[in-house]
Structure formats: C-alpha cells, structure tokens
Design a protein around this motif. Structure first.
Motif, PDB file in Angstrom:
ATOM      1  N   MET A   1      -5.433  -6.541  -5.151  1.00 62.44           N
ATOM      2  CA  MET A   1      -6.787  -6.331  -5.666  1.00 62.44           C
ATOM      3  C   MET A   1      -7.361  -5.012  -5.172  1.00 62.44           C
ATOM      4  SD  MET A   1      -8.407 -10.180  -5.373  1.00 62.44           S
ATOM      5  CE  MET A   1     -10.042  -9.543  -5.767  1.00 62.44           C
ATOM      6  N   MET A   2      -7.118  -4.691  -3.895  1.00 63.37           N
ATOM      7  CA  MET A   2      -7.603  -3.413  -3.355  1.00 63.37           C
ATOM      8  C   MET A   2      -6.932  -2.236  -4.044  1.00 63.37           C
ATOM      9  SD  MET A   2      -8.174  -3.961   0.730  1.00 63.37           S
ATOM     10  CE  MET A   2      -6.511  -4.488   1.055  1.00 63.37           C
ATOM     11  N   LEU A   3      -5.631  -2.345  -4.304  1.00 60.87           N
ATOM     12  CA  LEU A   3      -4.933  -1.280  -5.019  1.00 60.87           C
ATOM     13  C   LEU A   3      -5.524  -1.075  -6.406  1.00 60.87           C
ATOM     14  CD1 LEU A   3      -1.173  -1.893  -4.120  1.00 60.87           C
ATOM     15  CD2 LEU A   3      -2.483   0.181  -3.677  1.00 60.87           C
ATOM     16  N   THR A   4      -5.788  -2.170  -7.109  1.00 61.37           N
ATOM     17  CA  THR A   4      -6.362  -2.074  -8.451  1.00 61.37           C
ATOM     18  C   THR A   4      -7.747  -1.442  -8.414  1.00 61.37           C
ATOM     19  OG1 THR A   4      -5.130  -4.066  -9.091  1.00 61.37           O
ATOM     20  CG2 THR A   4      -6.953  -3.385 -10.505  1.00 61.37           C
ATOM     21  N   MET A   5      -8.572  -1.844  -7.451  1.00 61.55           N
ATOM     22  CA  MET A   5      -9.922  -1.296  -7.351  1.00 61.55           C
ATOM     23  C   MET A   5      -9.900   0.191  -7.024  1.00 61.55           C
ATOM     24  SD  MET A   5     -11.835  -4.432  -5.367  1.00 61.55           S
ATOM     25  CE  MET A   5     -13.334  -3.464  -5.161  1.00 61.55           C
TER      26      MET A   5
ATOM     27  N   LEU B   1       0.827  -1.212   0.000  1.00 58.35           N
ATOM     28  CA  LEU B   1       0.000   0.000   0.000  1.00 58.35           C
ATOM     29  C   LEU B   1       0.857   1.256   0.000  1.00 58.35           C
ATOM     30  CD1 LEU B   1      -2.764  -1.104   2.536  1.00 58.35           C
ATOM     31  CD2 LEU B   1      -3.012  -0.827   0.068  1.00 58.35           C
ATOM     32  N   ALA B   2       1.913   1.254   0.797  1.00 57.69           N
ATOM     33  CA  ALA B   2       2.805   2.411   0.815  1.00 57.69           C
ATOM     34  C   ALA B   2       3.488   2.607  -0.534  1.00 57.69           C
ATOM     35  CB  ALA B   2       3.847   2.251   1.929  1.00 57.69           C
ATOM     36  N   SER B   3       3.847   1.495  -1.192  1.00 56.78           N
ATOM     37  CA  SER B   3       4.453   1.606  -2.529  1.00 56.78           C
ATOM     38  C   SER B   3       3.470   2.204  -3.522  1.00 56.78           C
ATOM     39  CB  SER B   3       4.900   0.220  -3.004  1.00 56.78           C
ATOM     40  OG  SER B   3       5.858  -0.331  -2.128  1.00 56.78           O
ATOM     41  N   GLY B   4       2.216   1.750  -3.462  1.00 62.29           N
ATOM     42  CA  GLY B   4       1.211   2.339  -4.346  1.00 62.29           C
ATOM     43  C   GLY B   4       1.021   3.817  -4.104  1.00 62.29           C
TER      44      GLY B   4
ATOM     45  N   LEU C   1      -5.946   5.881  -1.074  1.00 58.57           N
ATOM     46  CA  LEU C   1      -4.917   4.968  -0.583  1.00 58.57           C
ATOM     47  C   LEU C   1      -4.576   5.247   0.876  1.00 58.57           C
ATOM     48  CD1 LEU C   1      -2.494   4.815  -3.662  1.00 58.57           C
ATOM     49  CD2 LEU C   1      -4.083   3.069  -2.863  1.00 58.57           C
ATOM     50  N   GLY C   2      -4.603   6.514   1.263  1.00 60.61           N
ATOM     51  CA  GLY C   2      -4.361   6.837   2.669  1.00 60.61           C
ATOM     52  C   GLY C   2      -5.426   6.258   3.576  1.00 60.61           C
ATOM     53  N   SER C   3      -6.683   6.319   3.138  1.00 59.28           N
ATOM     54  CA  SER C   3      -7.755   5.746   3.948  1.00 59.28           C
ATOM     55  C   SER C   3      -7.661   4.221   3.989  1.00 59.28           C
ATOM     56  CB  SER C   3      -9.114   6.167   3.390  1.00 59.28           C
ATOM     57  OG  SER C   3      -9.298   5.676   2.066  1.00 59.28           O
TER      58      SER C   3
ATOM     59  N   GLU D   1      -6.205  -0.689   6.979  1.00 57.56           N
ATOM     60  CA  GLU D   1      -5.319  -1.854   7.109  1.00 57.56           C
ATOM     61  C   GLU D   1      -4.583  -1.840   8.444  1.00 57.56           C
ATOM     62  OE1 GLU D   1      -1.531  -3.883   7.078  1.00 57.56           O
ATOM     63  OE2 GLU D   1      -1.734  -1.708   6.869  1.00 57.56           O
ATOM     64  N   ARG D   2      -4.100  -0.679   8.878  1.00 53.28           N
ATOM     65  CA  ARG D   2      -3.414  -0.595  10.168  1.00 53.28           C
ATOM     66  C   ARG D   2      -4.372  -0.843  11.316  1.00 53.28           C
ATOM     67  NH1 ARG D   2      -0.946   3.737   7.621  1.00 53.28           N
ATOM     68  NH2 ARG D   2      -2.398   5.154   8.632  1.00 53.28           N
ATOM     69  N   CYS D   3      -5.587  -0.331  11.170  1.00 53.36           N
ATOM     70  CA  CYS D   3      -6.581  -0.530  12.221  1.00 53.36           C
ATOM     71  C   CYS D   3      -6.911  -2.017  12.385  1.00 53.36           C
ATOM     72  CB  CYS D   3      -7.843   0.271  11.898  1.00 53.36           C
ATOM     73  SG  CYS D   3      -9.103   0.230  13.187  1.00 53.36           S
ATOM     74  N   ILE D   4      -7.081  -2.712  11.258  1.00 56.65           N
ATOM     75  CA  ILE D   4      -7.357  -4.148  11.324  1.00 56.65           C
ATOM     76  C   ILE D   4      -6.154  -4.897  11.881  1.00 56.65           C
ATOM     77  CG2 ILE D   4      -7.863  -6.205   9.944  1.00 56.65           C
ATOM     78  CD1 ILE D   4      -9.413  -4.426   8.033  1.00 56.65           C
ATOM     79  N   GLY D   5      -4.954  -4.486  11.477  1.00 60.27           N
ATOM     80  CA  GLY D   5      -3.756  -5.174  11.954  1.00 60.27           C
ATOM     81  C   GLY D   5      -3.548  -5.051  13.449  1.00 60.27           C
TER      82      GLY D   5
END
Length: 364
Positions: free
Chosen positions: A152-156, A67-70, A123-125, A130-134
């Motif tokens: 898949m999330m990045l693509t969407m 996610l950070a790379s995207g 992407l920030g959201s 993702e951090r909240c779930i982790g």
C-alpha cells in the motif's frame, strides 16, 4: 510560423542566442553508456532481490525486499524510458520542430523526468523510515509492518509522484524544452510567472525533504545500532551492525552528493525568478549527477551486502594481517539477530523474565 505562441512548439524561443552547446557524438556516447550501465545494474539488482525473496520469506525482511524491489524497478524503467527518449533526441540532431509538432514527446519526457526523479527519492525516504522503525521498534515492526501495508505504501508513493508529474498538464501548463535541446522539464529560463516558480520549488522542496527524512532516519538508525553494539555483551549482532552502518553511510553520501546540486539549482531558479544566474551547462551538469544516483542505487542497497562485505573483510585481513571479527558471525541471520539485540536493549526486564520462566515451570 510563430514558434513562441504555438502550443506544439513550447520552449523553442529559448533556442535563440543560447550559449549552451553539446557535442553530438560525445553526448550520444555518454547517454548510451549511462542507459546501458543503469539497465544492467538494476537488472542485476532485481535478480538478486528475487533470489533473496525466494530464500528468505520472513516477515521482518519481506518489507525491505519489497521496498528495495520497488526502488530498483523504478530506476530500471527510468533509465529505459528516459534514456531511450534522450538517445532518440540526440540521434535526430535535436530537431524538435520536426518530431514534436504537437508537443506530445516533450510532455511525456517532462512527466517521466519528474516522476522518475521524485519516486526514487520518496522510496529512499520510506526505506529509511522502515529501517528506523525496524531497529528502534522491532516488536511494532514485526507485527504492524506487513507485506500488505508495504505494498500500500509503494502504491501511494507512486501515485503521489504521478500526481506531481501530471500537475502542469492538469493546469494546462506545458513542459518546456530546455536550452540544451536534449531534455524537457519545468520552465527554467526567464521564470516570471508564480506558477512556474511554484513547480520548481515544489519539486526541489519535495526532493530535499525526502533527503532530509532519509538523513535523519539513517542517522537515528546508525546511532541506535552503535549504542546497542557497545551496550550489548552478545557478539552475534555485530556483523549485522557493521553491514548496516556501511550501507547507511553509503546511502546518505550517494543520495546527498548526486541529488543536492540539481535540487538546489532548481530551488535557486525558482526563488531568484528571472534574476537567476544559473547557466545551461550548470543545469546539465547537475542533471547528469542526479542520473548517477539511479546507477549507484542498486550497488548501494543490494550489492553492498553481507557476502560482499565478507569478501572485503577477507581481503583486508589478508593485507593488514589483523584479526578483528570472527568469520563465523557472518553466517548468522542478520535481520533476526538485529531484532533480538534491539528487543533486549529496549526491554531489560525481558531477559530476567526469560531466566525466570524455567523456575516457574518447575514450580508448577
């Protein structure tokens, strides 16, 4: 030539009686500086991410790195494409009639402005979620949040941002050259048609919603980390808590400060219709503040990490002479320790089961 009716000269009617003036030399200078700093910052962040991804191929950290790379790749291309077009416009003395007869450049510029504006917010959201779930559901995160799902999330997210950017083109509604003649966007002058208001409100509402989701998830993550830190008797996760809390505060502050003025300005223009009091200088200032978010993103997400915080701690301890945290804690794996501490706090019975396992094995 009737510029107000020609499709290739959309938006040229606003040039008459406009009070928005920009100094060419200063504007070109700032555009080049913004583009250069943004490209260098995001390129450095990409190099750091690639190095980290080669060193740490753990499933728990792979999702964050992807996610950070995207995010930084999107910011990099945003500075490269939008910055190059802006510099070209300034270098051409903002003579849109000469190089934009078919309105292709303005359409491309407007699409890029919308896409590279919304995509980093989305992407920030997603990163905040993702951090909240982790942190709150580490077992679910380790089993369900795989690299395939993250891709898949990045693509969407990218496809959704592309759809929003192409929506005016699909509706045969051209992007407009703004009053400063330096950029293209939705119509912001004399907005009377409902569709023009819809595009402005859609952009601002989606951006504010992404900021709200990021703020809410980061707040939940920060509160959970603080609660685990004070409840747990283990010292191994404190360095990761300190690192994450600093990052969350920086992320929320930078995103809200940089993007809120532009999003609120677009919302006010869309709501107030033709009665909007927003001036060209106000819109241009809000746009430049939003540009700073793409410059600061890599420094917040990537460079403000454990190694930098460790050096800051050394400097602070040397200046203040106060021993707060043992330095050996910084050498531990932050992701692994946070998952351990969060899992223990989520299921208190697990610690008892761990203690009973040796006894049961001896009985057998």
């Amino acid at each position: 030539m009737n510029g107000s009716k020609s499709p290739g000269l959309a938006g040229f009617g606003i040039f008459k009686n406009t009070t928005c003036h920009t100094e060419k030399k200063i504007s070109v200078f700032f555009s080049i500086i913004f583009m250069t700093v943004g490209i260098l910052s995001n390129s450095l962040a990409i190099a750091i991410l690639l190095k980290a991804y080669q060193r740490f191929r753990q499933k728990s950290k792979a999702s964050f790195l992807l996610l950070a790379s995207g995010l930084v790749v999107t910011d990099l291309f945003g500075h490269l494409i939008n910055g190059a077009i802006a510099v070209f416009v300034y270098a051409s003395d903002k003579d849109w009639i000469r190089f934009n007869q078919s309105n292709i450049l303005c359409s491309v510029f407007g699409i890029c402005m919308v896409f590279f504006g919304l995509c980093p917010l989305f992407l920030g959201s997603v990163m905040a979620v993702e951090r909240c779930i982790g942190v709150t559901k580490p077992i679910f995160h380790s089993t369900k949040m795989t690299s395939k799902h993250v891709k898949m999330m990045l693509t969407m997210v990218c496809l959704f941002a592309v759809l929003i950017a192409l929506l005016p083109i699909l509706r045969f509604r051209a992007y407009q050259i703004q009053a400063s003649r330096t950029w293209c966007f939705y119509k912001t002058e004399h907005v009377e048609d409902w569709e023009d208001r819809f595009y402005l409100l859609l952009f601002s509402c989606l951006g504010l919603l992404a900021l709200a989701i990021s703020f809410l998830c980061n707040a939940v993550t920060g509160i959970t980390l603080l609660r685990v830190k004070f409840k747990s008797q283990q010292r191994q996760g404190r360095s990761h808590h300190f690192e994450m809390i600093i990052q969350l505060l920086a992320i929320m502050c930078v995103s809200c400060i940089c993007w809120s003025p532009f999003l609120v300005t677009m919302a006010r223009i869309g709501i107030n219709e033709s009665r909007s009091k927003e001036t060209c200088e106000t819109i241009l200032f809000a746009l430049r503040m939003a540009t700073w978010n793409q410059i600061l993103d890599p420094w917040v997400y990537i460079l403000l990490r454990k190694a930098v915080l460790k050096n800051l701690y050394k400097i602070t301890r040397g200046c203040c002479g106060v021993h707060i945290i043992n330095l050996h804690m910084w050498e531990l794996s932050s992701i692994k320790n946070s998952l351990k501490v969060a899992a223990i706090s989520e299921s208190p019975v697990s610690s008892k089961q761990i203690n009973l396992q040796p006894l049961s094995s001896m009985g057998q």
